[in-house]
Design a protein around this motif. Structure first.
Motif, PDB file in Angstrom:
ATOM      1  N   GLY A  73      -1.685  -3.641   8.871  1.00  0.00           N
ATOM      2  CA  GLY A  73      -0.829  -3.232   8.107  1.00  0.00           C
ATOM      3  C   GLY A  73       0.294  -2.969   8.899  1.00  0.00           C
ATOM      4  N   ARG A 101      -3.888  -0.010  -2.838  1.00  0.00           N
ATOM      5  CA  ARG A 101      -3.230  -1.231  -2.384  1.00  0.00           C
ATOM      6  C   ARG A 101      -3.355  -2.273  -3.724  1.00  0.00           C
ATOM      7  NH1 ARG A 101      -7.452  -2.134   2.744  1.00  0.00           N
ATOM      8  NH2 ARG A 101      -6.683  -0.828   4.025  1.00  0.00           N
ATOM      9  N   MET A 111      -3.311  -6.280  -3.974  1.00  0.00           N
ATOM     10  CA  MET A 111      -3.559  -7.330  -3.249  1.00  0.00           C
ATOM     11  C   MET A 111      -3.186  -8.865  -3.655  1.00  0.00           C
ATOM     12  SD  MET A 111      -3.791  -5.722  -0.244  1.00  0.00           S
ATOM     13  CE  MET A 111      -4.283  -7.039   0.957  1.00  0.00           C
ATOM     14  N   GLU A 159       0.857  -1.012   0.136  1.00  0.00           N
ATOM     15  CA  GLU A 159      -0.028  -0.146   0.049  1.00  0.00           C
ATOM     16  C   GLU A 159       1.020   1.253  -0.109  1.00  0.00           C
ATOM     17  OE1 GLU A 159      -3.796   0.835   2.468  1.00  0.00           O
ATOM     18  OE2 GLU A 159      -2.227   1.811   3.560  1.00  0.00           O
ATOM     19  N   ARG A 207      -5.059   6.493  -0.891  1.00  0.00           N
ATOM     20  CA  ARG A 207      -4.299   5.242  -0.855  1.00  0.00           C
ATOM     21  C   ARG A 207      -4.568   4.564  -2.020  1.00  0.00           C
ATOM     22  NH1 ARG A 207      -1.861   4.913   4.495  1.00  0.00           N
ATOM     23  NH2 ARG A 207      -2.400   6.799   5.906  1.00  0.00           N
ATOM     24  N   THR A 224       0.321  -4.794   3.677  1.00  0.00           N
ATOM     25  CA  THR A 224      -0.897  -4.999   4.088  1.00  0.00           C
ATOM     26  C   THR A 224      -1.288  -6.393   4.093  1.00  0.00           C
ATOM     27  OG1 THR A 224      -1.489  -2.607   3.324  1.00  0.00           O
ATOM     28  CG2 THR A 224      -3.368  -4.113   3.996  1.00  0.00           C
ATOM     29  N   GLU A 278      -4.866  -9.095   4.777  1.00  0.00           N
ATOM     30  CA  GLU A 278      -6.326  -9.202   4.739  1.00  0.00           C
ATOM     31  C   GLU A 278      -6.924 -10.343   5.022  1.00  0.00           C
ATOM     32  OE1 GLU A 278      -9.879  -6.703   2.189  1.00  0.00           O
ATOM     33  OE2 GLU A 278      -8.244  -7.787   1.142  1.00  0.00           O
TER      34      GLU A 278
END
Length: 255
Positions: A96, A250, A252, A43, A248, A82, A84
């Motif tokens: 994070g 990210r 993933m 991120e 921001r 990060t 999740e």
């Protein structure tokens, strides 16, 4: 009829579990595919920070308050890792670890002084620098109305990792005025003690809204905007508070 309804309900439930995050990554309807529920990624973020409070600059030799910085601004930068975990088809927990750097710039006018030739001397005090924190984030987000739009919130714990501040007094008028320091200049560098008792730990609640966008099987991007308000003053020598407006993104990857 009852058996037919039961079959339809079962099929619907299977579809919900298959596309837990709303992504159809199944390459073939005949090949079973389990959508990942756990992700890891990078991120990065920036945005705008409003600084406000009361930071008094005291001339140490005479003990006089020369100025009081009331508000400032800056453009923060953050980068981190990060993780999740989706705990339901629409809700996930996010954690994070990263680095956040808050840049800051304050300026304020001095009291004008009449010179011996009758001209008015006007200067400004400028304080600029940066605060660096190790950031630990924890939060929850949920999908809205079966779409990829998400809302969420959480806490960031910001551990002070250092900082730097530079302070100057700059001549605005008259155009030919120079300070007496050697070499003579229209800018005078001043010392400061604002970070001598910087707050070691900040607590920043935040809320955000984002959108999850599939980019490849097992990968998705998540741009978001957020607002965060650190609860504590950044330094004990004065009131220095912040409101952080962030943007921001990210990337993933499913595990």
């Amino acid at each position: 009829m009852k058996r037919f309804v039961a079959i339809i309900i079962c099929m619907h439930c299977c579809l919900i579990m298959t596309y837990a995050q709303g992504f159809d990554w199944q390459t073939s309807p005949r090949a079973p595919y389990q959508i990942p529920k756990r992700y890891i990624g990078l991120e990065i973020g920036s945005g705008y920070t409003h600084h406000y409070g009361s930071l008094e600059y005291i001339e140490q030799e005479v003990g006089i308050v020369c100025c009081d910085y009331g508000s400032g601004s800056g453009f923060p930068l953050s980068i981190g890792v990060t993780g999740e975990q989706w705990i339901t088809p629409t809700t996930s927990v996010v954690v994070g670890l990263g680095i956040t750097r808050f840049n800051a710039m304050f300026n304020t006018l001095s009291a004008p002084v009449v010179l011996s030739n009758g001209e008015l001397l006007q200067t400004e005090y400028v304080l600029e620098g940066a605060l660096t924190y190790i950031a630990l984030t924890g939060g929850v987000q949920t999908r809205l109305f079966g779409t990829h739009l998400t809302v969420g919130g959480g806490l960031r714990l910001l551990l002070n990792a250092g900082g730097s501040l530079n302070q100057e007094e700059r001549v605005l008028t008259p155009a030919d005025f120079l300070f007496t320091e050697n070499p003579r200049s229209r800018v005078k560098v001043l010392g400061n003690t604002f970070l001598d008792d910087a707050t070691r730990l900040q607590i920043e609640p935040y809320v955000q809204i984002g959108y999850n966008l599939s980019v490849a099987s097992g990968f998705y991007l998540s741009p978001s905007i957020s607002i965060g308000i650190p609860l504590l003053t950044a330094t004990g020598s004065g009131s220095w508070r912040m409101i952080d407006f962030g943007a921001r993104i990210r990337l993933m990857k499913g595990l």
